[in-house]
Motif scaffolding. Structure first.
Motif, mmCIF file in Angstrom:
data_model
loop_
_atom_site.group_PDB
_atom_site.id
_atom_site.type_symbol
_atom_site.label_atom_id
_atom_site.label_comp_id
_atom_site.label_asym_id
_atom_site.label_seq_id
_atom_site.Cartn_x
_atom_site.Cartn_y
_atom_site.Cartn_z
ATOM 1 N N TYR A 132 -22.521 9.588 -8.708
ATOM 2 C CA TYR A 132 -23.379 10.346 -9.237
ATOM 3 C C TYR A 132 -24.723 10.289 -8.398
ATOM 4 N N GLU A 133 -25.201 9.124 -8.318
ATOM 5 C CA GLU A 133 -26.483 9.082 -7.577
ATOM 6 C C GLU A 133 -26.436 9.534 -6.084
ATOM 7 N N LEU A 134 -25.391 9.366 -5.377
ATOM 8 C CA LEU A 134 -24.999 9.985 -4.029
ATOM 9 C C LEU A 134 -25.056 11.676 -4.144
ATOM 10 N N SER A 135 -24.845 12.051 -5.353
ATOM 11 C CA SER A 135 -24.877 13.403 -5.476
ATOM 12 C C SER A 135 -26.245 14.052 -5.801
ATOM 13 N N LEU A 136 -26.989 13.077 -6.330
ATOM 14 C CA LEU A 136 -28.302 13.503 -6.521
ATOM 15 C C LEU A 136 -29.182 13.563 -5.126
ATOM 16 N N ILE A 137 -28.676 12.815 -4.105
ATOM 17 C CA ILE A 137 -29.375 12.977 -2.807
ATOM 18 C C ILE A 137 -28.941 13.968 -2.103
ATOM 19 N N TYR A 138 -27.388 14.053 -2.092
ATOM 20 C CA TYR A 138 -26.845 14.966 -1.075
ATOM 21 C C TYR A 138 -26.064 16.073 -1.588
ATOM 22 N N GLY A 139 -26.155 16.502 -2.807
ATOM 23 C CA GLY A 139 -25.360 17.416 -3.566
ATOM 24 C C GLY A 139 -24.100 17.340 -3.737
ATOM 25 N N GLN A 140 -23.375 18.579 -3.619
ATOM 26 C CA GLN A 140 -21.887 18.541 -3.835
ATOM 27 C C GLN A 140 -21.543 19.566 -2.739
ATOM 28 N N PRO A 141 -20.093 19.447 -2.294
ATOM 29 C CA PRO A 141 -19.129 18.545 -2.775
ATOM 30 C C PRO A 141 -19.190 17.075 -2.509
ATOM 31 N N PRO A 142 -18.698 16.164 -2.946
ATOM 32 C CA PRO A 142 -17.546 16.270 -3.949
ATOM 33 C C PRO A 142 -17.988 16.466 -5.491
ATOM 34 N N LYS A 143 -16.997 16.828 -6.320
ATOM 35 C CA LYS A 143 -17.471 16.859 -7.715
ATOM 36 C C LYS A 143 -17.011 15.586 -8.216
ATOM 37 N N ILE A 144 -17.503 15.023 -9.420
ATOM 38 C CA ILE A 144 -17.299 13.778 -9.928
ATOM 39 C C ILE A 144 -17.026 13.829 -11.433
ATOM 40 N N VAL A 145 -15.839 12.934 -11.667
ATOM 41 C CA VAL A 145 -15.459 12.625 -13.295
ATOM 42 C C VAL A 145 -16.176 11.232 -13.403
ATOM 43 N N TRP A 146 -17.117 11.118 -14.294
ATOM 44 C CA TRP A 146 -17.611 9.799 -14.452
ATOM 45 C C TRP A 146 -17.046 9.359 -15.702
ATOM 46 N N LEU A 147 -16.306 8.269 -15.882
ATOM 47 C CA LEU A 147 -15.575 7.898 -16.891
ATOM 48 C C LEU A 147 -16.578 6.755 -17.782
ATOM 49 N N LYS A 148 -17.145 7.198 -18.669
ATOM 50 C CA LYS A 148 -18.026 6.318 -19.446
ATOM 51 C C LYS A 148 -17.133 5.699 -20.850
ATOM 52 N N VAL A 149 -16.106 5.132 -20.576
ATOM 53 C CA VAL A 149 -15.088 4.903 -21.576
ATOM 54 C C VAL A 149 -15.188 3.309 -21.904
ATOM 55 N N GLY A 150 -15.896 2.596 -21.003
ATOM 56 C CA GLY A 150 -15.778 1.254 -20.723
ATOM 57 C C GLY A 150 -14.441 0.551 -20.138
ATOM 58 N N ASN A 151 -14.014 -0.733 -20.360
ATOM 59 C CA ASN A 151 -13.031 -1.122 -19.942
ATOM 60 C C ASN A 151 -11.850 -0.719 -21.002
ATOM 61 N N GLN A 152 -10.577 -0.309 -20.321
ATOM 62 C CA GLN A 152 -9.683 0.272 -21.208
ATOM 63 C C GLN A 152 -8.542 -0.107 -20.538
ATOM 64 N N THR A 153 -7.282 -0.036 -21.368
ATOM 65 C CA THR A 153 -6.014 -0.355 -20.737
ATOM 66 C C THR A 153 -5.663 0.869 -19.757
ATOM 67 N N LYS A 154 -4.662 0.722 -19.022
ATOM 68 C CA LYS A 154 -4.173 1.751 -18.160
ATOM 69 C C LYS A 154 -3.661 3.180 -18.836
ATOM 70 N N ALA A 155 -2.952 2.636 -19.953
ATOM 71 C CA ALA A 155 -2.464 3.787 -20.856
ATOM 72 C C ALA A 155 -3.523 4.501 -21.283
ATOM 73 N N ALA A 156 -4.760 3.999 -21.823
ATOM 74 C CA ALA A 156 -5.807 4.535 -22.302
ATOM 75 C C ALA A 156 -6.481 5.524 -21.262
ATOM 76 N N MET A 157 -6.654 4.851 -20.083
ATOM 77 C CA MET A 157 -7.140 5.683 -19.069
ATOM 78 C C MET A 157 -6.447 6.994 -18.728
ATOM 79 N N ILE A 158 -4.967 6.918 -18.747
ATOM 80 C CA ILE A 158 -4.207 7.807 -18.410
ATOM 81 C C ILE A 158 -4.441 8.956 -19.422
ATOM 82 N N LYS A 159 -4.341 8.496 -20.747
ATOM 83 C CA LYS A 159 -4.496 9.183 -21.799
ATOM 84 C C LYS A 159 -5.811 10.207 -21.873
ATOM 85 N N THR A 160 -6.909 9.719 -21.363
ATOM 86 C CA THR A 160 -8.131 10.034 -21.160
ATOM 87 C C THR A 160 -8.272 11.158 -20.211
ATOM 88 N N LEU A 161 -7.771 11.101 -18.954
ATOM 89 C CA LEU A 161 -7.657 11.900 -17.929
ATOM 90 C C LEU A 161 -6.594 13.015 -18.455
#
Length: 110
Positions: free
Chosen positions: A59-88
């Protein structure tokens, strides 16, 4: 939409999201686990990936250089693999709407 999972996300997630995010991968699967964030960012640009991460670096690099690439920033804390899959998977329509229909640079998922 192809996702490039940052090193802070398990490569074991990839097979479970390919139906919804065809062509997705993770940095270690590409041999980029020792690469710096600028190199990973450039790889994402060159290969048309959306970066998925749990930290602010891209995200910080995107503030400097713009897009692309686009970013999905997961602010869900440490979760299990299953929880991350479900989130995505559960948030795929929202991610696509924000990044492509609304042309946002970054979407934060809580």
């Amino acid at each position: 939409m192809k996702l490039l999972l940052d090193e802070n996300l398990s490569r074991r997630i990839v097979p479970f999201i390919l139906d919804r995010y065809p062509g997705s991968t993770q940095v270690a699967l590409l041999g980029l686990e020792q690469a710096n964030d600028k190199s990973i960012r450039q790889y994402a640009i060159d290969h048309d990936y959306v970066i998925v991460t749990q930290d602010a670096d891209f995200y910080e690099l995107s503030l400097i250089y713009g897009q692309p690439p686009k970013i999905v920033w997961l602010k869900v804390g440490n979760q299990t693999k299953a929880a991350m899959i479900k989130t995505l998977l559960d948030n795929q329509p929202i991610i696509e709407q924000a990044l492509f229909a609304d042309d946002k640079t970054c979407i934060e998922i809580y």
